[in-house]
Enzyme design. Structure first.
Site, PDB file in Angstrom:
ATOM      1  N   HIS A  69      -6.025  -7.422  -0.412  1.00  0.00           N
ATOM      2  CA  HIS A  69      -6.261  -5.781  -0.751  1.00  0.00           C
ATOM      3  C   HIS A  69      -5.757  -5.449  -1.982  1.00  0.00           C
ATOM      4  CE1 HIS A  69      -6.593  -6.300   3.710  1.00  0.00           C
ATOM      5  NE2 HIS A  69      -7.601  -5.446   3.596  1.00  0.00           N
TER       6      HIS A  69
ATOM      7  N   HIS B  35       0.746  -1.112  -0.100  1.00  0.00           N
ATOM      8  CA  HIS B  35      -0.055  -0.062  -0.062  1.00  0.00           C
ATOM      9  C   HIS B  35       0.860   1.286   0.005  1.00  0.00           C
ATOM     10  CE1 HIS B  35      -3.648  -2.090   0.441  1.00  0.00           C
ATOM     11  NE2 HIS B  35      -3.372  -2.679   1.591  1.00  0.00           N
TER      12      HIS B  35
ATOM     13  N   ASP C 104      -4.133 -12.749   3.435  1.00  0.00           N
ATOM     14  CA  ASP C 104      -5.453 -12.215   4.090  1.00  0.00           C
ATOM     15  C   ASP C 104      -6.685 -12.732   3.275  1.00  0.00           C
ATOM     16  OD1 ASP C 104      -4.319 -10.397   2.351  1.00  0.00           O
ATOM     17  OD2 ASP C 104      -4.308  -8.685   3.747  1.00  0.00           O
TER      18      ASP C 104
ATOM     19  N   ASP D  32      -2.345 -10.703  -2.209  1.00  0.00           N
ATOM     20  CA  ASP D  32      -3.127 -10.059  -0.766  1.00  0.00           C
ATOM     21  C   ASP D  32      -4.682  -9.728  -1.200  1.00  0.00           C
ATOM     22  OD1 ASP D  32      -1.789  -8.343   1.958  1.00  0.00           O
ATOM     23  OD2 ASP D  32      -3.567  -7.454   1.024  1.00  0.00           O
TER      24      ASP D  32
HETATM   25  C1  X5A Z   1      -1.020  -4.849   3.825  1.00  0.00           C
HETATM   26  C2  X5A Z   1      -2.364  -5.046   4.505  1.00  0.00           C
HETATM   27  C3  X5A Z   1      -4.560  -3.681   5.145  1.00  0.00           C
HETATM   28  C4  X5A Z   1      -4.666  -2.590   5.464  1.00  0.00           C
HETATM   29  C5  X5A Z   1      -6.258  -2.441   6.063  1.00  0.00           C
HETATM   30  C6  X5A Z   1      -6.826  -1.267   6.598  1.00  0.00           C
HETATM   31  N1  X5A Z   1      -3.030  -4.125   4.848  1.00  0.00           N
HETATM   32  N2  X5A Z   1      -8.220  -1.274   7.146  1.00  0.00           N
HETATM   33  O1  X5A Z   1      -3.087  -6.164   4.275  1.00  0.00           O
HETATM   34 ZN    ZN Z   2      -4.202  -7.036   2.584  1.00  0.00          ZN
END
Ligand code: X5A
Ligand code: ZN
Length: 614
Positions: A205, A164, A296, A203
């Site tokens: 996200h 991110h 995740d 991931d």
């Molecule tokens: C690296 C990662 C997740 C951030 C979530 C914030 N970040 N709500 O999995």
């Molecule tokens: Zn993530």
């Protein structure tokens, strides 16, 4: 020739990496698999010790699991290495580097929290600088060794995560963009001969930081599969949309696969691999593959709400090992259920080692929405990758599994969607019951990760107060309405095989316990499987689906430890979820006691409703 290869290193020289590698590698003369682990990355933690999903125990639990399984002895283990500012500067602004570097200094003590709060989802403490430097530098180090041929592939067990993080921005638990720094390092060092890099970001996200870094750059093909939920899932917005395909010379080299909702699992990811990623990887023919390996999207993860099993990860990884002569570097990103995380990483490292295959199979089908996303992505990219223009056969598209009722409830409780309606506790409870299943499944699959800070994820396997004999699978008990929703869920996510494996292991454990009590030798797992196949009564696979499901549900209930664990983890999960919502709305958290009162209430009402329905 032969002689020279066998010659020993000169006396007094440092042991070469190969001296630590597995016997098999020595025999086959293949470079070993590399791992990086370094305790110093655990010093990045919340300043006042508040609970946070991105916690030091994440990498500790991975390392504990790998050690328990005897993995480090079969690999080369490297210590962490801090990144050079020059390498960081290929991705980040001077200002950002200076900020992260300075954050550990004493004079920052009073400002640290204020700085952190300027970013989205970031905490900082005095260990953060060193950890951030180590995370980025370690990924660089593994990449370098793989490209130079000392390692055949590698896994960097690092934190904080990176994908991110943008040029001038820490966000989403990420300080430096580890994988982007490593990719630029490889491209900039021309003598390494790396011209094309495929980055696979699995991931849950979207890898917004990495996408931005290489958006106009055809030397990096960035592929990300992530929950999108109509642009509401973190990091939210359009960046992760399917139509973000790159720009200028980079057009066609940025590929997003945006899930419409959670609960995607092995079958969905596998379909994306077969129908989008793999054909493109083949045509692109990368010199190396870097994986932004977040876990995740693993079954049981509290943030992701998806359900990839360790077997699923090993399959996805295996399919990538056919490219770039197997040169793969995995860098840890997210992954917040310590047990799922450790088991998934273990499955991946075992896959890199190519010693044993991971048990499991892909029985379930993709969601209808998965086929929809596949077609959307292929349509949008077909002018860049002409083979994507081919129609997917109807017979294939007809293979789907249904989004269930619980699925719909799930959508409205996802953390990206907090503004919406208040739900009744009983709705929330049943929705999250579904998510909670993952926490239960994991512990059965393999042996335990012995350390779990929160204490819920300890395995309970083989601890039975059993009087049932070893000739059967768990004996059905008096019926309970809850088993139906459980069975429905397990079917909906295509995890019957996974559970069946758990059932078999459970039976295997019981048999061995009996045998040992009698003074006999235990049966090997493989022999046990053979026995099962040869049995006269219908083998497990032949039993009708309905009764399979009932068996699985009964399995969960067949052991008090198992069912207690199941319900406890569901409770805790729902509790966190509800308080998360309350916090975002500015309400005070409810207490655990109060919550249990409400939950007991909702549960008894649920059971009453179910009974009325039947
Ligand atoms: C690296 C990662 C997740 C951030 C979530 C914030 N970040 N709500 O999995
Ligand atoms: Zn993530």
């Amino acid at each position: 020739m032969e002689e020279r290869r066998q010659s020993r290193p000169p006396a007094g020289s440092k042991p070469s990496p190969a001296t630590m590698a597995s016997q098999e590698d020595l025999r086959s003369r293949r470079p070993p698999v590399g791992l990086v682990y370094d305790d110093r990355m655990c010093r990045h933690s919340t300043p006042d010790g508040e609970l946070h999903p991105e916690c030091p125990d994440r990498i500790r639990s991975i390392w504990t699991k790998l050690k328990f399984e005897g993995i480090p002895q079969r690999c080369v283990v490297l210590n962490g290495k801090e990144a050079e500012d020059e390498h960081l500067a290929s991705v980040h602004t001077k200002r950002h580097i200076k900020l992260i570097k300075g954050i550990s200094n004493k004079e920052f003590d009073s400002r640290r929290d204020r700085v952190a709060s300027k970013f989205n989802s970031i905490y900082l403490n005095k260990g953060s600088s060193e950890a951030a430097y180590l995370a980025a530098g370690s990924v660089v180090e593994v990449c370098k060794s793989v490209v130079e041929g000392q390692l055949r592939s590698g896994f960097a067990i690092v934190r904080p995560p990176g994908h991110h993080a943008e040029a001038n921005e820490a966000m989403g638990f990420c300080l430096f963009n580890n994988i982007a720094v490593a990719a630029n390092f490889l491209l900039d060092k021309h003598q390494l001969g790396i011209k094309k890099i495929l980055i696979v970001d699995w991931d849950v996200h979207h890898g917004n930081g990495t996408q931005k870094m290489f958006y106009k750059d055809p030397r990096v093909l960035f592929f990300s599969v992530h929950r999108y939920d109509s642009g509401t899932f973190y990091p939210a917005g359009d960046d992760g949309a399917y139509f973000m395909i790159g720009e200028g010379p980079g057009a066609g080299y940025n590929i997003n696969v945006p899930w419409e909702h959670g609960q995607c699992g092995d079958a969905d990811y596998n379909a994306i691999w077969d129908h989008v990623l793999l054909p493109i990887a083949k045509a692109y023919n990368p010199d190396i593959i870097l994986i932004s390996a977040g876990f995740d999207a693993a079954i049981g993860d509290p943030l992701g709400g998806c359900c990839i099993t360790p077997y699923g990860y090993s399959l996805l990884l295996m399919k990538l090992m056919d490219f770039a002569q197997g040169k793969i570097v995995m860098a840890l990103e997210g992954g917040y259920n310590l047990t799922s995380l450790a088991n998934s990483v273990f499955a991946c490292v075992r896959t890199l080692l190519e010693e044993k295959t991971i048990n499991g199979s892909l029985r379930g089908h993709p969601f209808k929405s998965t086929w929809r996303v596949i077609q959307q992505v292929r349509q949008r990219l077909k002018s860049f990758w002409p083979f994507l223009a081919a129609e997917i056969p109807q017979e294939l598209l007809a293979c789907t599994r249904k989004e269930t009722q619980t699925q719909l409830i799930y959508n409205s409780t996802s953390d990206s969607n907090v503004e919406k309606e208040e739900q009744t506790p009983s709705q929330v409870c049943s929705a999250n019951m579904v998510e909670g299943v993952g926490d239960v499944v994991q512990p059965f699959s393999n042996s335990s990760v012995d350390k779990d800070k929160h204490g819920e994820a300890k395995t309970t396997e083989h601890k039975t107060n059993d009087q049932d004999s070893f000739e059967g699978y768990p004996v059905p008990e008096a019926s309970d309405s809850k088993k139906f929703s459980m069975a429905e869920y397990i079917r909906s996510i295509g995890l019957e095989d996974y559970f069946m494996e758990a059932v078999k292991r459970h039976v295997h454990g019981k048999i061995n316990k009996k045998l040992i009590e009698r003074g006999s030798n235990p049966i090997e797992w493989n022999d046990f499987l053979k026995h099962l196949k040869e049995e006269k009564r219908p083998p497990i696979e032949a039993i009708s689906q309905e009764s399979r499901m009932t068996q699985i549900a009964n399995f969960i209930k067949s052991d008090k430890n198992v069912s207690d664990f199941f319900f406890k983890s569901v409770r805790q999960h729902v509790y966190q979820k509800i308080n998360g919502k309350r916090k975002k709305k500015g309400n005070d958290p409810i207490s655990w006691a109060k919550f249990n009162e409400i939950a007991d209430d909702a549960l008894s009402k649920n059971i009453a409703d179910d009974a009325a329905d039947n």
